[in-house]
Scaffold this motif. Structure first.
Motif, PDB file in Angstrom:
ATOM      1  N   ALA A  87       4.465   5.492  -5.272  1.00 62.46           N
ATOM      2  CA  ALA A  87       4.748   5.431  -6.705  1.00 62.46           C
ATOM      3  C   ALA A  87       3.898   6.448  -7.468  1.00 62.46           C
ATOM      4  O   ALA A  87       4.409   7.208  -8.302  1.00 62.46           O
ATOM      5  CB  ALA A  87       4.509   4.018  -7.228  1.00 62.46           C
ATOM      6  N   VAL A  88       2.604   6.469  -7.169  1.00 58.50           N
ATOM      7  CA  VAL A  88       1.716   7.402  -7.860  1.00 58.50           C
ATOM      8  C   VAL A  88       2.038   8.841  -7.449  1.00 58.50           C
ATOM      9  O   VAL A  88       2.049   9.753  -8.283  1.00 58.50           O
ATOM     10  CB  VAL A  88       0.244   7.040  -7.582  1.00 58.50           C
ATOM     11  N   ALA A  89       2.364   9.026  -6.175  1.00 60.05           N
ATOM     12  CA  ALA A  89       2.758  10.357  -5.710  1.00 60.05           C
ATOM     13  C   ALA A  89       4.013  10.828  -6.441  1.00 60.05           C
ATOM     14  O   ALA A  89       4.194  12.016  -6.684  1.00 60.05           O
ATOM     15  CB  ALA A  89       3.008  10.346  -4.204  1.00 60.05           C
ATOM     16  N   GLY A  90       4.861   9.881  -6.810  1.00 60.36           N
ATOM     17  CA  GLY A  90       6.106  10.229  -7.483  1.00 60.36           C
ATOM     18  C   GLY A  90       5.960  10.400  -8.989  1.00 60.36           C
ATOM     19  O   GLY A  90       6.952  10.660  -9.661  1.00 60.36           O
ATOM     20  N   GLY A  91       4.759  10.189  -9.504  1.00 63.72           N
ATOM     21  CA  GLY A  91       4.536  10.443 -10.918  1.00 63.72           C
ATOM     22  C   GLY A  91       4.412   9.202 -11.778  1.00 63.72           C
ATOM     23  O   GLY A  91       4.309   9.300 -12.999  1.00 63.72           O
ATOM     24  N   LEU A  92       4.420   8.010 -11.188  1.00 61.89           N
ATOM     25  CA  LEU A  92       4.194   6.806 -11.975  1.00 61.89           C
ATOM     26  C   LEU A  92       2.699   6.612 -12.200  1.00 61.89           C
ATOM     27  O   LEU A  92       1.880   7.074 -11.396  1.00 61.89           O
ATOM     28  CB  LEU A  92       4.751   5.568 -11.256  1.00 61.89           C
ATOM     29  N   SER A  93       2.355   5.930 -13.289  1.00 63.93           N
ATOM     30  CA  SER A  93       0.954   5.575 -13.492  1.00 63.93           C
ATOM     31  C   SER A  93       0.648   4.327 -12.663  1.00 63.93           C
ATOM     32  O   SER A  93       1.559   3.658 -12.168  1.00 63.93           O
ATOM     33  CB  SER A  93       0.694   5.291 -14.973  1.00 63.93           C
ATOM     34  N   VAL A  94      -0.643   4.040 -12.512  1.00 63.70           N
ATOM     35  CA  VAL A  94      -1.039   2.838 -11.774  1.00 63.70           C
ATOM     36  C   VAL A  94      -0.438   1.600 -12.441  1.00 63.70           C
ATOM     37  O   VAL A  94       0.070   0.693 -11.777  1.00 63.70           O
ATOM     38  CB  VAL A  94      -2.585   2.719 -11.706  1.00 63.70           C
ATOM     39  N   ALA A  95      -0.457   1.592 -13.781  1.00 66.74           N
ATOM     40  CA  ALA A  95       0.092   0.445 -14.518  1.00 66.74           C
ATOM     41  C   ALA A  95       1.590   0.295 -14.262  1.00 66.74           C
ATOM     42  O   ALA A  95       2.086  -0.821 -14.048  1.00 66.74           O
ATOM     43  CB  ALA A  95      -0.171   0.616 -16.019  1.00 66.74           C
ATOM     44  N   GLN A  96       2.305   1.420 -14.259  1.00 67.64           N
ATOM     45  CA  GLN A  96       3.752   1.344 -14.030  1.00 67.64           C
ATOM     46  C   GLN A  96       4.072   0.831 -12.632  1.00 67.64           C
ATOM     47  O   GLN A  96       4.979   0.026 -12.441  1.00 67.64           O
ATOM     48  CB  GLN A  96       4.384   2.722 -14.264  1.00 67.64           C
ATOM     49  N   ALA A  97       3.297   1.312 -11.646  1.00 65.62           N
ATOM     50  CA  ALA A  97       3.506   0.833 -10.270  1.00 65.62           C
ATOM     51  C   ALA A  97       3.244  -0.669 -10.193  1.00 65.62           C
ATOM     52  O   ALA A  97       4.007  -1.420  -9.579  1.00 65.62           O
ATOM     53  CB  ALA A  97       2.588   1.592  -9.308  1.00 65.62           C
ATOM     54  N   GLY A  98       2.171  -1.123 -10.851  1.00 64.35           N
ATOM     55  CA  GLY A  98       1.809  -2.531 -10.818  1.00 64.35           C
ATOM     56  C   GLY A  98       2.855  -3.415 -11.482  1.00 64.35           C
ATOM     57  O   GLY A  98       3.252  -4.447 -10.932  1.00 64.35           O
ATOM     58  N   VAL A  99       3.324  -2.991 -12.651  1.00 57.71           N
ATOM     59  CA  VAL A  99       4.329  -3.774 -13.372  1.00 57.71           C
ATOM     60  C   VAL A  99       5.625  -3.853 -12.569  1.00 57.71           C
ATOM     61  O   VAL A  99       6.280  -4.896 -12.509  1.00 57.71           O
ATOM     62  CB  VAL A  99       4.589  -3.156 -14.770  1.00 57.71           C
ATOM     63  N   PHE A 114       9.795  -6.910  -7.917  1.00 59.61           N
ATOM     64  CA  PHE A 114       9.527  -7.609  -6.663  1.00 59.61           C
ATOM     65  C   PHE A 114      10.714  -7.554  -5.713  1.00 59.61           C
ATOM     66  O   PHE A 114      11.239  -8.563  -5.267  1.00 59.61           O
ATOM     67  CB  PHE A 114       9.117  -9.066  -6.941  1.00 59.61           C
ATOM     68  N   THR A 115      11.159  -6.332  -5.433  1.00 55.95           N
ATOM     69  CA  THR A 115      12.219  -6.087  -4.460  1.00 55.95           C
ATOM     70  C   THR A 115      11.945  -4.700  -3.898  1.00 55.95           C
ATOM     71  O   THR A 115      12.271  -3.703  -4.525  1.00 55.95           O
ATOM     72  CB  THR A 115      13.608  -6.095  -5.134  1.00 55.95           C
ATOM     73  N   GLY A 116      11.325  -4.643  -2.727  1.00 55.05           N
ATOM     74  CA  GLY A 116      10.796  -3.394  -2.188  1.00 55.05           C
ATOM     75  C   GLY A 116      11.738  -2.208  -2.230  1.00 55.05           C
ATOM     76  O   GLY A 116      11.400  -1.160  -2.787  1.00 55.05           O
ATOM     77  N   ALA A 117      12.935  -2.364  -1.673  1.00 56.56           N
ATOM     78  CA  ALA A 117      13.838  -1.222  -1.567  1.00 56.56           C
ATOM     79  C   ALA A 117      14.206  -0.682  -2.942  1.00 56.56           C
ATOM     80  O   ALA A 117      14.235   0.530  -3.161  1.00 56.56           O
ATOM     81  CB  ALA A 117      15.089  -1.611  -0.796  1.00 56.56           C
ATOM     82  N   SER A 118      14.481  -1.591  -3.890  1.00 57.68           N
ATOM     83  CA  SER A 118      14.836  -1.159  -5.241  1.00 57.68           C
ATOM     84  C   SER A 118      13.672  -0.423  -5.893  1.00 57.68           C
ATOM     85  O   SER A 118      13.872   0.566  -6.606  1.00 57.68           O
ATOM     86  CB  SER A 118      15.225  -2.357  -6.100  1.00 57.68           C
ATOM     87  N   GLN A 119      12.456  -0.912  -5.647  1.00 57.91           N
ATOM     88  CA  GLN A 119      11.289  -0.259  -6.238  1.00 57.91           C
ATOM     89  C   GLN A 119      11.142   1.164  -5.721  1.00 57.91           C
ATOM     90  O   GLN A 119      10.902   2.099  -6.482  1.00 57.91           O
ATOM     91  CB  GLN A 119      10.025  -1.056  -5.906  1.00 57.91           C
ATOM     92  N   PHE A 120      11.285   1.341  -4.403  1.00 59.56           N
ATOM     93  CA  PHE A 120      11.192   2.679  -3.823  1.00 59.56           C
ATOM     94  C   PHE A 120      12.280   3.593  -4.385  1.00 59.56           C
ATOM     95  O   PHE A 120      12.058   4.772  -4.641  1.00 59.56           O
ATOM     96  CB  PHE A 120      11.317   2.611  -2.295  1.00 59.56           C
ATOM     97  N   ALA A 121      13.484   3.021  -4.573  1.00 62.89           N
ATOM     98  CA  ALA A 121      14.597   3.830  -5.067  1.00 62.89           C
ATOM     99  C   ALA A 121      14.324   4.320  -6.485  1.00 62.89           C
ATOM    100  O   ALA A 121      14.613   5.470  -6.823  1.00 62.89           O
ATOM    101  CB  ALA A 121      15.887   3.025  -5.021  1.00 62.89           C
ATOM    102  N   VAL A 162       0.838  -1.204   0.000  1.00 63.97           N
ATOM    103  CA  VAL A 162       0.000   0.000   0.000  1.00 63.97           C
ATOM    104  C   VAL A 162       0.871   1.251   0.000  1.00 63.97           C
ATOM    105  O   VAL A 162       0.656   2.186  -0.774  1.00 63.97           O
ATOM    106  CB  VAL A 162      -0.936   0.027   1.237  1.00 63.97           C
ATOM    107  N   ALA A 163       1.877   1.242   0.878  1.00 66.69           N
ATOM    108  CA  ALA A 163       2.781   2.393   0.955  1.00 66.69           C
ATOM    109  C   ALA A 163       3.529   2.563  -0.353  1.00 66.69           C
ATOM    110  O   ALA A 163       3.724   3.683  -0.833  1.00 66.69           O
ATOM    111  CB  ALA A 163       3.752   2.222   2.118  1.00 66.69           C
ATOM    112  N   PHE A 164       3.939   1.447  -0.948  1.00 63.25           N
ATOM    113  CA  PHE A 164       4.659   1.564  -2.217  1.00 63.25           C
ATOM    114  C   PHE A 164       3.760   2.110  -3.320  1.00 63.25           C
ATOM    115  O   PHE A 164       4.139   3.031  -4.040  1.00 63.25           O
ATOM    116  CB  PHE A 164       5.271   0.232  -2.655  1.00 63.25           C
ATOM    117  N   GLY A 165       2.566   1.537  -3.449  1.00 64.68           N
ATOM    118  CA  GLY A 165       1.634   1.998  -4.490  1.00 64.68           C
ATOM    119  C   GLY A 165       1.346   3.487  -4.359  1.00 64.68           C
ATOM    120  O   GLY A 165       1.367   4.230  -5.344  1.00 64.68           O
ATOM    121  N   GLY A 166       1.093   3.924  -3.129  1.00 70.49           N
ATOM    122  CA  GLY A 166       0.814   5.337  -2.882  1.00 70.49           C
ATOM    123  C   GLY A 166       1.999   6.215  -3.235  1.00 70.49           C
ATOM    124  O   GLY A 166       1.857   7.255  -3.892  1.00 70.49           O
TER     125      GLY A 166
END
Lengths: 245, 108
Positions: A36-48, A54-61, A30-34
């Motif tokens: 990601a979108v706050a950072g300018g990614l689309s919902v699809a980009q966050a999902g993909v 599938f590595t939390g820290a790398s995704q946030f980075a 939930v925190a990542f999805g939120g």
């Protein structure tokens, strides 16, 4: 935590570990999805991203690099470096799971991350290790992806995300991942400190993502400094592994 | 190249690379990456990256200038939650809540 010498562990105990870890961490999507979108990614980009990386820290980075604007590719390189520890996890998890075929390795690889490694290493025998790995992987993967979408869609519906403080979710996650890693050796504090100084000092002058990469020389710098003659120092006595202490 | 396309490239490139790390670890014979200095360096690399990311994202503006704002208070709240051994989501929630509250009330 482990039942040390027992030949196998009850399936129920293994599943309890697995579900506990999988659920507790999985909902953080939930925190990542939120974020990601706050950072300018689309919902699809966050999902993909959750599905394939599938590595939390790398995704946030990566999201942080995109959020800062400009070219996201240096950010991707930093995010990729952050994922390098999964290679070391694989070295330890592989023999425990007894993966012999290439097909088995390919199927298991995506799920070799912090949490599955922790659960697998805590098991006393191969059967429990396999069960713990699979159950943790399944729970975490399903939940992480579902809650990523929920967070992304929710944040899209909310409107301007910084009003809700979502821009601090990324750094809070990094801090939560960093603090447990600081325990054990003084050289880790030095690495963290030098990295912060390097990154902040270069940040006004360089494109986003690059200062993060410039923080990585903190590792050789501290290792080289720790190698100098003062033999009694705890840094020198620390040796190699995290578990040594 | 449009920004959106660059973002997709970054996403797919990073995903492929992350999978590469994972499969590498499962495929390489133990011992190659088990050398003490490799293990030590690899354990320290995330420490450097996470510390740098935390600092840059808390203390700089979008253009990279240093600044102090509500995010720092949020991060402090996360630190307190971590000291109290709160679960991951509570740590993040505390940071977000404090930051949002400070902005809402106009304090920072």
């Amino acid at each position: 935590m482990t039942v040390c010498e027992s030949p196998t562990r009850p399936r129920r105990a293994v599943l309890r570990d697995s579900l506990g870890v999988g659920i507790a961490v999985g909902v953080s999507g939930v925190a990542f999805g939120g974020t990601a979108v706050a950072g300018g990614l689309s919902v699809a980009q966050a999902g993909v991203l959750s599905l394939l990386a599938f590595t939390g820290a790398s995704q946030f980075a990566l999201v942080a690099a995109v959020a800062a604007g400009g070219n996201p590719l240096p950010g991707a390189v930093g995010a990729l470096l952050l994922g390098s520890r999964n290679a070391l996890y694989g070295l330890r998890v592989g023999p425990l799971l007894g993966l012999t075929r290439t097909r088995q390795r390919l199927a298991a690889a995506q799920f070799v991350i912090d949490e599955t490694t922790a659960v697998t290493l805590a098991q006393p025998d191969r059967r429990s290790a396999r069960l713990g790995f699979s159950a943790t992987a399944a729970t975490l993967f399903v939940l992480w992806n579902a809650t990523t979408l929920a967070g992304a869609v929710g944040a899209t519906a909310l409107g301007d995300p910084s009003r809700y403080g979502l821009d601090v979710a990324g750094p809070a996650c990094f801090l939560a991942l960093l603090v447990p890693q600081l325990r054990g050796a003084r050289e880790r504090y030095w690495v963290a400190g030098v990295a912060v100084v390097l990154a902040l000092a270069t940040s006004p002058y360089l494109p986003s993502g690059v200062p993060i990469l410039l923080a990585t020389p903190a590792v050789p710098l501290v290792l080289l400094a720790g190698r100098r003659p003062d033999r009694g120092a705890p840094v020198a006595a620390q040796g190699s592994g995290e578990e040594v202490r | 190249m449009s920004h959106d396309l660059l973002v997709w490239l970054a996403i797919l490139g990073m995903a492929a690379g992350c999978f590469g790390w994972k499969i590498l670890g499962l495929s390489v014979p133990a011992g190659v990456l088990e050398r003490p200095w490799v293990r030590r360096g690899a354990a320290l690399l995330p420490v450097a990256l996470l510390a740098a990311l935390t600092a840059v994202q808390t203390l700089t503006t979008d253009s990279g200038q240093l600044t102090v704002d509500a995010r720092l208070a949020g991060l402090a709240a996360a630190g307190v939650a971590l000291l109290l051994r709160a679960p991951f989501l509570v740590v993040v929630g505390a940071a977000v809540a404090v930051t949002a509250l400070l902005r809402l009330t106009g304090i920072a």
